[in-house]
Design an enzyme around this catalytic site. Structure first.
Site, PDB file in Angstrom:
ATOM      1  N   GLU A 104     106.770  48.124  72.288  1.00 39.34           N
ATOM      2  CA  GLU A 104     107.954  48.489  73.063  1.00 39.34           C
ATOM      3  C   GLU A 104     108.394  47.294  73.907  1.00 39.34           C
ATOM      4  O   GLU A 104     107.662  46.827  74.776  1.00 39.34           O
ATOM      5  CB  GLU A 104     107.636  49.681  73.972  1.00 39.34           C
ATOM      6  CG  GLU A 104     108.835  50.203  74.724  1.00 39.34           C
ATOM      7  CD  GLU A 104     108.520  51.462  75.523  1.00 39.34           C
ATOM      8  OE1 GLU A 104     109.389  52.340  75.598  1.00 39.34           O
ATOM      9  OE2 GLU A 104     107.403  51.549  76.081  1.00 39.34           O
ATOM     10  N   CYS A 137     113.652  54.750  77.417  1.00 41.96           N
ATOM     11  CA  CYS A 137     112.657  55.165  76.427  1.00 41.96           C
ATOM     12  C   CYS A 137     113.310  55.776  75.200  1.00 41.96           C
ATOM     13  O   CYS A 137     112.668  55.945  74.170  1.00 41.96           O
ATOM     14  CB  CYS A 137     111.661  56.148  77.044  1.00 41.96           C
ATOM     15  SG  CYS A 137     112.375  57.736  77.476  1.00 41.96           S
ATOM     16  N   LYS A 166     105.853  60.276  93.721  1.00 42.74           N
ATOM     17  CA  LYS A 166     105.670  58.836  93.861  1.00 42.74           C
ATOM     18  C   LYS A 166     106.625  58.144  92.893  1.00 42.74           C
ATOM     19  O   LYS A 166     106.363  58.027  91.711  1.00 42.74           O
ATOM     20  CB  LYS A 166     104.236  58.393  93.562  1.00 42.74           C
ATOM     21  CG  LYS A 166     103.974  56.941  94.048  1.00 42.74           C
ATOM     22  CD  LYS A 166     103.055  56.163  93.141  1.00 42.74           C
ATOM     23  CE  LYS A 166     103.742  55.590  91.939  1.00 42.74           C
ATOM     24  NZ  LYS A 166     104.719  54.480  92.237  1.00 42.74           N
ATOM     25  N   GLU A 195     108.128  51.749  92.799  1.00 40.73           N
ATOM     26  CA  GLU A 195     108.297  50.894  93.976  1.00 40.73           C
ATOM     27  C   GLU A 195     109.320  49.793  93.737  1.00 40.73           C
ATOM     28  O   GLU A 195     109.681  49.065  94.674  1.00 40.73           O
ATOM     29  CB  GLU A 195     106.948  50.288  94.385  1.00 40.73           C
ATOM     30  CG  GLU A 195     106.308  49.363  93.370  1.00 40.73           C
ATOM     31  CD  GLU A 195     105.506  50.078  92.293  1.00 40.73           C
ATOM     32  OE1 GLU A 195     104.687  49.420  91.633  1.00 40.73           O
ATOM     33  OE2 GLU A 195     105.704  51.302  92.093  1.00 40.73           O
ATOM     34  N   ARG A 196     109.827  49.672  92.513  1.00 43.68           N
ATOM     35  CA  ARG A 196     110.825  48.629  92.228  1.00 43.68           C
ATOM     36  C   ARG A 196     112.220  49.022  92.692  1.00 43.68           C
ATOM     37  O   ARG A 196     113.023  48.160  93.039  1.00 43.68           O
ATOM     38  CB  ARG A 196     110.848  48.323  90.722  1.00 43.68           C
ATOM     39  CG  ARG A 196     109.520  47.816  90.172  1.00 43.68           C
ATOM     40  CD  ARG A 196     109.629  47.599  88.684  1.00 43.68           C
ATOM     41  NE  ARG A 196     108.340  47.266  88.082  1.00 43.68           N
ATOM     42  CZ  ARG A 196     108.142  47.073  86.784  1.00 43.68           C
ATOM     43  NH1 ARG A 196     109.164  47.182  85.944  1.00 43.68           N
ATOM     44  NH2 ARG A 196     106.947  46.787  86.305  1.00 43.68           N
ATOM     45  N   SER A 203     104.818  53.955  80.679  1.00 49.42           N
ATOM     46  CA  SER A 203     104.287  53.322  79.472  1.00 49.42           C
ATOM     47  C   SER A 203     103.112  54.112  78.924  1.00 49.42           C
ATOM     48  O   SER A 203     102.436  54.856  79.641  1.00 49.42           O
ATOM     49  CB  SER A 203     103.848  51.891  79.783  1.00 49.42           C
ATOM     50  OG  SER A 203     102.704  51.902  80.623  1.00 49.42           O
ATOM     51  N   PHE A 243     110.846  53.094  86.799  1.00 45.94           N
ATOM     52  CA  PHE A 243     111.957  52.366  87.412  1.00 45.94           C
ATOM     53  C   PHE A 243     113.276  52.567  86.694  1.00 45.94           C
ATOM     54  O   PHE A 243     114.340  52.386  87.291  1.00 45.94           O
ATOM     55  CB  PHE A 243     111.642  50.861  87.450  1.00 45.94           C
ATOM     56  CG  PHE A 243     111.702  50.179  86.107  1.00 45.94           C
ATOM     57  CD1 PHE A 243     112.908  49.737  85.573  1.00 45.94           C
ATOM     58  CD2 PHE A 243     110.554  49.984  85.353  1.00 45.94           C
ATOM     59  CE1 PHE A 243     112.972  49.123  84.330  1.00 45.94           C
ATOM     60  CE2 PHE A 243     110.611  49.361  84.113  1.00 45.94           C
ATOM     61  CZ  PHE A 243     111.819  48.937  83.594  1.00 45.94           C
TER      62      PHE A 243
END
Length: 502
Positions: A386, A283, A175, A178-179, A228, A151
């Site tokens: 994190e 990140c 893909k 979806e957020r 993640s 996202f």
């Protein structure tokens, strides 16, 4: 329902909708649910894979120069539609518009690199490798490949993947998160306008069902992932068990080392953006400041507190905002929980961003102000895990070697940096640190498009990093061809020894 309120999929060049599962897409600035996104089931993902598979033979045989021209056209279209794309990013992610524009520009740089396809795919040739024998190597596409993206960079990270994969002759199923899927879909539609044939790029929105379908379908040859570490490890283990090539970039806990001789005001300015830019949802963000010496720590903290006091937190589409909201209510609650845990474990909370004053109409947004901890130690969760939020912790050490030992002991090895005027210290740090990307007086050492992005340790699962030369290697496989044309009418005797060029 109107397509501008319902977000579907892009399969075989067409917008695809349905009546299956869906979820809300929220505007994090207001907390309002403004759209719904469809979540692809197995059959929908399989339709996208089938479309990519059908498009592959013709696209594989399209000359690299023609593929490159599509990339050049796309670059121009993205520049023309930059404002629209960035407004979608800000509306669904929350980052300020200037940050969204920077994200898009870094993505465009990867399209520029992909437009070098004729040069990148030339291969190697050796005449007379043996007596009248020629040998050459070709870089051939894999087939249908897939990307699963996070996202925090809905434009840039997909552009790390599919432009280069497609320029190399593959077809792609993406893909996105979806957020915040709208900007990703808009860019894919612009790729069609740029001349990309239907089926070469397909976009399916979804959750774990979509991910598992991509991992288990035998038609998908390779999968790229950014997210993640637990999910990266799952994707690597599941995909490689199916015989797929996997490139899975995971989490990070990046340390910034500041030496006593550093330009402290300059370091403070750099660290403000590195720690609090994009609300810390990067990140490559800097959540840990390792100060060598108490005097260094005290000077840094004084400067940081002053600069934090000047920051404006508000909606990302307000030009006065330095930092926008976090992406979702769930993530907002999670980051607040880390702040509370840091206090409970004994760190000193110098700046508490949990209670900030918001403009009228934005009280339900997911806003967390900048937080600053001192006396963070390696046994604390805010050191180990994190956070992915606007939380900066100061760790005090006595020497450069102590700082390096801390960094090397951490499970993540994504990025790090050092602030110093000492070339010897910088060289020693850069050469010896067990981290994949290193900055010297550069807090966010994200490689440019013609290098490659990737960490070490549990920040990367797989052998090749993202984009750049590693990306070309990941999305192609080498085939070496050796040929000989005997002279007409010459009959040779059988040879039973192993062939050589002697």
């Amino acid at each position: 329902m109107e397509s501008n309120n319902l977000i579907g999929h892009l399969i075989d060049g067409q917008d695809v909708y349905g009546t299956g599962r869906s979820q809300y897409v929220y505007n994090p600035a207001t907390g309002a649910a403004e759209k719904r996104v469809l979540l692809a089931d197995r059959l929908t993902v399989e339709a996208a894979i089938a479309s990519a598979q059908a498009a592959f033979p013709a696209w594989r045989n399209t000359p690299p120069l023609k593929r490159a021209r599509v990339m050049s056209n796309l670059k121009q279209l993205l520049e023309q539609h930059a404002d629209e794309i960035c407004q979608l990013i800000t509306a669904e992610h929350g980052k300020v518009l200037s940050d969204a524009m920077g994200e898009l520009q870094r993505g465009i740089e990867n399209i520029e690199y992909a437009s070098y396809a004729p040069e990148l795919l030339k291969g190697e040739h050796s005449k007379n490798a043996g007596p009248s024998i020629d040998s050459w190597s070709e870089m051939q596409p894999l087939g249908v490949v897939a990307g699963i993206t996070p996202f925090n960079f809905p434009a840039m990270v997909p552009l790390w993947m599919w432009p280069l994969a497609i320029a190399c002759g593959n077809t792609f199923v993406l893909k996105p998160s979806e957020r915040d899927p709208s900007s990703t879909l808009l860019i894919a539609r612009l790729a069609l306008e740029a001349g990309l044939p239907p089926g070469v790029l397909n976009v399916v929105n979804g959750d774990k069902e979509a991910v598992d379908t991509l991992l288990l379908d035998t038609r998908v040859q390779a999968v790229s992932f950014v997210g993640s570490t637990p999910i990266a490890q799952y994707i690597y283990a599941t995909g490689t068990a199916q015989g797929k090539r996997i490139q899975a970039l995971g989490g990070a806990k990046n340390h910034a080392v500041v030496m006593p001789d550093a330009d402290i005001p300059q370091a403070v300015s750099a660290l403000m953006g590195a720690a609090y830019g994009a609300c810390g949802e990067r990140c490559m963000a800097i959540p840990l400041l390792v100060a060598v010496g108490d005097a260094t720590a005290d000077a840094l903290i004084a400067g940081l507190r002053t600069e934090i006091g000047k920051m404006r937190v508000g909606p990302g589409d307000d030009a006065r905002s330095d930092m926008g909201p976090l992406v979702t209510r769930q993530h907002y609650d999670k980051v607040r929980g880390y702040v509370a845990n840091g206090v409970a474990e004994g760190a000193t909370l110098l700046v508490d961003g949990r209670e900030i004053e918001l403009p009228k109409g934005y009280e339900d947004g997911y806003y967390l102000g900048p937080c600053l901890f001192d006396h963070v130690t390696p046994n604390m969760r805010i050191y180990q895990e994190e956070i992915f939020g606007p939380v900066l912790g100061v760790v005090r050490v006595a020497s450069l070697q102590a700082a390096m030992d801390l960094i090397d002991a951490h499970e993540y090895g994504n990025g790090t940096c050092i602030f110093t005027r000492d070339g010897e210290a910088a060289r020693y740090f850069s050469d010896g640190i067990q981290v994949g990307m290193v900055g010297v007086n550069v807090p966010l050492p994200v490689p440019v498009a013609y290098h490659s992005f990737g960490g070490w340790k549990r920040s990367l699962f797989g052998d090749l990093g993202a984009y750049g030369p590693d990306g070309v290697r990941f999305y192609t496989r080498r085939k070496t061809i050796t040929q000989r044309w005997p002279s007409a009418g010459l009959r040779e005797a059988a040879v039973f020894s192993f062939p050589s060029n002697q």
